[in-house]
Enzyme design. Structure first.
Site, PDB file in Angstrom:
ATOM      1  CD  GLN A 111     -12.384 -54.011  48.709  1.00  0.00           C
ATOM      2  OE1 GLN A 111     -12.716 -53.114  48.668  1.00  0.00           O
ATOM      3  NE2 GLN A 111     -11.214 -54.815  48.157  1.00  0.00           N
ATOM      4  CE  LYS A 126     -12.862 -48.853  50.140  1.00  0.00           C
ATOM      5  NZ  LYS A 126     -11.942 -49.586  48.763  1.00  0.00           N
ATOM      6  CG  ASP A 166     -10.843 -46.227  47.973  1.00  0.00           C
ATOM      7  OD1 ASP A 166     -10.788 -47.407  47.250  1.00  0.00           O
ATOM      8  OD2 ASP A 166     -11.505 -45.286  47.887  1.00  0.00           O
TER       9      ASP A 166
HETATM   10  P1  NDP Z   1      -6.965 -41.307  44.156  1.00  0.00           P
HETATM   11  O1  NDP Z   1      -7.142 -40.432  45.414  1.00  0.00           O
HETATM   12  O2  NDP Z   1      -5.474 -41.529  43.959  1.00  0.00           O
HETATM   13  O3  NDP Z   1      -7.293 -40.509  43.093  1.00  0.00           O
HETATM   14  C1  NDP Z   1      -8.714 -40.132  42.921  1.00  0.00           C
HETATM   15  C2  NDP Z   1      -8.831 -39.350  41.281  1.00  0.00           C
HETATM   16  O4  NDP Z   1     -10.199 -39.276  41.327  1.00  0.00           O
HETATM   17  C3  NDP Z   1      -8.424 -38.089  41.536  1.00  0.00           C
HETATM   18  O5  NDP Z   1      -8.011 -37.593  40.283  1.00  0.00           O
HETATM   19  C4  NDP Z   1      -9.595 -37.071  42.052  1.00  0.00           C
HETATM   20  O6  NDP Z   1      -9.495 -35.913  41.753  1.00  0.00           O
HETATM   21  C5  NDP Z   1     -10.667 -38.047  41.224  1.00  0.00           C
HETATM   22  N1  NDP Z   1     -11.947 -37.907  41.859  1.00  0.00           N
HETATM   23  C6  NDP Z   1     -12.038 -38.390  43.328  1.00  0.00           C
HETATM   24  N2  NDP Z   1     -13.338 -38.179  43.656  1.00  0.00           N
HETATM   25  C7  NDP Z   1     -13.866 -37.209  42.866  1.00  0.00           C
HETATM   26  C8  NDP Z   1     -15.060 -36.747  42.617  1.00  0.00           C
HETATM   27  N3  NDP Z   1     -16.004 -36.726  43.850  1.00  0.00           N
HETATM   28  N4  NDP Z   1     -15.358 -36.113  41.654  1.00  0.00           N
HETATM   29  C9  NDP Z   1     -14.551 -35.892  40.521  1.00  0.00           C
HETATM   30  N5  NDP Z   1     -13.226 -36.453  40.568  1.00  0.00           N
HETATM   31  C10 NDP Z   1     -13.048 -37.139  41.633  1.00  0.00           C
HETATM   32  O7  NDP Z   1      -7.738 -42.553  44.164  1.00  0.00           O
HETATM   33  P2  NDP Z   1      -7.514 -43.949  43.432  1.00  0.00           P
HETATM   34  O8  NDP Z   1      -6.936 -43.920  42.197  1.00  0.00           O
HETATM   35  O9  NDP Z   1      -6.919 -44.902  44.248  1.00  0.00           O
HETATM   36  O10 NDP Z   1      -9.121 -44.433  43.660  1.00  0.00           O
HETATM   37  C11 NDP Z   1     -10.061 -44.152  42.207  1.00  0.00           C
HETATM   38  C12 NDP Z   1     -11.132 -44.962  42.334  1.00  0.00           C
HETATM   39  O11 NDP Z   1     -10.614 -46.519  42.064  1.00  0.00           O
HETATM   40  C13 NDP Z   1     -12.102 -45.175  43.466  1.00  0.00           C
HETATM   41  O12 NDP Z   1     -13.270 -45.345  43.025  1.00  0.00           O
HETATM   42  C14 NDP Z   1     -11.511 -46.336  44.390  1.00  0.00           C
HETATM   43  O13 NDP Z   1     -12.531 -46.719  45.405  1.00  0.00           O
HETATM   44  C15 NDP Z   1     -11.000 -47.222  43.374  1.00  0.00           C
HETATM   45  N6  NDP Z   1     -10.209 -48.435  43.337  1.00  0.00           N
HETATM   46  C16 NDP Z   1      -9.070 -47.865  44.168  1.00  0.00           C
HETATM   47  C17 NDP Z   1      -8.060 -48.927  44.201  1.00  0.00           C
HETATM   48  C18 NDP Z   1      -6.560 -48.765  44.865  1.00  0.00           C
HETATM   49  O14 NDP Z   1      -6.052 -49.772  45.048  1.00  0.00           O
HETATM   50  N7  NDP Z   1      -6.323 -47.544  45.144  1.00  0.00           N
HETATM   51  C19 NDP Z   1      -8.342 -50.350  43.962  1.00  0.00           C
HETATM   52  C20 NDP Z   1      -9.447 -50.647  43.584  1.00  0.00           C
HETATM   53  C21 NDP Z   1     -10.616 -49.459  43.367  1.00  0.00           C
HETATM   54  P3  NDP Z   1      -9.048 -34.902  42.826  1.00  0.00           P
HETATM   55  O15 NDP Z   1      -7.646 -34.809  43.398  1.00  0.00           O
HETATM   56  O16 NDP Z   1      -9.241 -33.532  42.449  1.00  0.00           O
HETATM   57  O17 NDP Z   1     -10.230 -34.933  43.969  1.00  0.00           O
HETATM   58  O1  2IT Z   2     -11.515 -50.783  46.282  1.00  0.00           O
HETATM   59  C1  2IT Z   2     -10.462 -51.599  46.458  1.00  0.00           C
HETATM   60  O2  2IT Z   2     -10.252 -52.596  46.258  1.00  0.00           O
HETATM   61  C2  2IT Z   2      -9.064 -50.707  47.257  1.00  0.00           C
HETATM   62  N1  2IT Z   2      -9.305 -49.756  47.459  1.00  0.00           N
HETATM   63  C3  2IT Z   2      -7.964 -51.510  47.636  1.00  0.00           C
HETATM   64  C4  2IT Z   2      -8.218 -52.449  48.869  1.00  0.00           C
HETATM   65  C5  2IT Z   2      -6.868 -53.074  49.283  1.00  0.00           C
HETATM   66  O3  2IT Z   2      -7.116 -53.679  50.332  1.00  0.00           O
HETATM   67  O4  2IT Z   2      -5.747 -53.222  48.723  1.00  0.00           O
END
Ligand code: NDP
Ligand code: 2IT
Length: 444
Positions: A111, A126, A166
């Site tokens: 980050q 984080k 996240d």
């Molecule tokens: P969500 O919780 O909204 O969605 C996560 C998705 O990934 C779900 O479909 C989940 O399935 C699946 N998943 C999570 N863990 C696992 C696992 N161990 N094995 C298989 N599938 C998995 O999270 P986000 O979409 O917010 O985050 C997804 C990724 O993006 C992460 O790496 C996060 O750090 C990154 N990220 C998120 C940001 C944000 O603004 N939200 C910003 C930048 C990066 P299930 O529901 O079945 O667990």
């Molecule tokens: O991994 C990421 O950049 C996030 N989960 C978003 C962090 C934030 O402060 O919006």
């Protein structure tokens, strides 16, 4: 021994039980080697790298909460305040059973550089918990969030540390966390982002990571004489990032045909029905089998498999290390021309190297998924000036930030003789900004 090797050896020795953290540090330090070597004495004399790899502080606390049957459970809560050289600590909260200190250290470390790339004044942090929101009632999630914030509130604040969502933390959780902070402190401040639109949230924040990923991809493809229009895309995940990546890919003329969750994956040859996916995941919080039930032409498979589908571009948007060397080989064999990370560190180091060595465009999450945190920083700006910007204004700023990051990492790679190596470009550009700020602020 070179300074980089010395620090890497020490990090490996001190953090042997945190493989994800070691992976993230190794990737960054290896790719900034050229910059460090050129400034070795200057950096070494002030222990710049040793200070960069060690978090400012890690806060760990007990989170007791009561389920609907009256049984008490105890979870672990964390906040890793990694580096605030360029702004208040900023980064999401992850609620997932796999969370432990090593995962949050890797995410907090990444980050720092991601936030530097956004050009906005935010440091790296984080946090999260090993709490699993799956299958919990709204009331259970609320009680957990209230218990979590009852400890966390002491350490966060609009000018100190600003958490967000996240994995496992979305609008519902942010709302509960914000309510508890407000109740405890009687202060109404922008100390969380991703808030609801009626209480200080920013338009487009929900969409920002996925949309930003696609804006970034558009620009990288343009720099390489390729385009999204008509491209078949493989996407993993079915959460916040994946859903809005799929939506924007469609708006830009591409055809995403897959998504996945932790139980299984969908191949929909007609293209993912994003309205249905939102209904299944955002409204019902159900499994992907419900998507299949409503789409007779789609296939549902248990387990892992989205990278086996023939595609032009791949977008890993679920979790760390979900795209392995074998997956990379399959993608290449099937004609995939680019992998753009929506998740944080979804590609293993071996898979990344294979893709780079075999002419597949590859951009790291700290560049390509920075749209989420960038828009969080825009939410902080709106909260500070007590104004609310239009969706068009936020989207325009997001687009420009993402195009800018693509150009910055491309230029940094070229400047150091590594044209097209966007991992090196992202790490170098992020590091240069943070290093300059740390050097200017003295030893701390
Ligand atoms: P969500 O919780 O909204 O969605 C996560 C998705 O990934 C779900 O479909 C989940 O399935 C699946 N998943 C999570 N863990 C696992 C696992 N161990 N094995 C298989 N599938 C998995 O999270 P986000 O979409 O917010 O985050 C997804 C990724 O993006 C992460 O790496 C996060 O750090 C990154 N990220 C998120 C940001 C944000 O603004 N939200 C910003 C930048 C990066 P299930 O529901 O079945 O667990
Ligand atoms: O991994 C990421 O950049 C996030 N989960 C978003 C962090 C934030 O402060 O919006």
């Amino acid at each position: 021994m070179s300074y980089v090797d010395e620090v890497l050896a020490s990090v490996n020795q001190k953090n042997a039980h945190e493989p994800e953290f070691l992976q993230a540090v190794t990737e960054v330090l290896e790719s900034i080697r050229v910059v460090v070597d050129a400034n070795e004495e200057k950096f070494r004399s002030v222990a710049l790298l040793e200070r960069l790899v060690e978090p400012d502080r890690i806060i760990t606390f007990r989170v007791p909460w009561t389920d609907d049957k009256g049984k008490v459970h105890v979870q672990r809560g964390y906040r890793v305040q990694y580096n605030n050289a360029i702004g208040p600590y900023k980064g999401g909260l992850r609620f997932h059973p796999s969370v432990y200190q090593g995962i949050l250290k890797f995410l907090g470390f990444e980050q720092i550089f991601k936030n530097a790339l956004t050009t906005l004044p935010i440091g790296g942090g984080k946090g999260g918990s090993d709490f699993d929101p799956h299958g919990k009632s709204d009331a259970e999630v609320m009680r957990f969030c209230q218990a979590f914030m009852t400890e966390l509130y002491k350490y966060v604040g609009a000018d100190i540390d600003v958490p967000a969502g996240d994995i496992g933390v979305g609008g519902r959780e942010v709302g509960f966390l914000f309510g508890q902070y407000k109740r405890i402190t009687t202060s109404y401040e922008g100390m969380l982002t991703g808030k609801g639109l009626t209480f200080g949230g920013s338009l487009i924040r929900t969409q920002a990571t996925g949309y930003g990923l696609l804006y970034h991809t558009e620009e990288i493809l343009k720099l390489n004489g390729q385009k999204l229009d008509g491209a078949v895309c493989a996407v993993s995940g079915a959460g916040n990032v994946a859903i809005y990546a799929i939506e924007k890919a469609q708006q830009l003329g591409a055809k995403p045909v897959t998504c996945s969750d932790s139980s299984g994956w969908i191949y929909d040859p007609d293209g993912i029905d994003v309205a249905l996916l939102k209904e299944v995941k955002e409204v019902k919080r159900a499994r992907l089998t419900e998507y299949k039930a409503a789409r007779p032409n789609a296939e549902y498979h248990e387990g892992k498999g989205v990278w086996s589908v023939k595609c032009d571009y791949a977008f890993p948007c679920a979790t760390q290390n979900e795209l392995t060397l074998d997956d990379a080989k399959t993608l290449k064999a099937n004609g995939c021309k680019g992998v753009f990370e929506g998740a944080n560190m979804p590609t293993t180091l071996e898979a990344t190297k294979f893709l780079q060595d075999n002419g597949v465009l590859f951009t790291p999450g700290k560049a390509s998924n920075a749209g989420g945190v960038a828009t969080s920083a825009l939410e902080m700006s709106q909260n500070s000036e007590r104004l609310h910007w239009s969706a068009e204004e936020v989207d325009e700023r997001l687009k420009n930030i993402m195009y800018g990051i693509a150009d910055t990492i491309s230029e940094a790679a070229e400047k150091y003789g590594m044209k097209g190596n966007y991992v090196a470009g992202a790490n170098i550009a992020g590091f240069e900004k943070v290093a300059e700020a740390m050097l200017a602020q003295g030893v701390y």
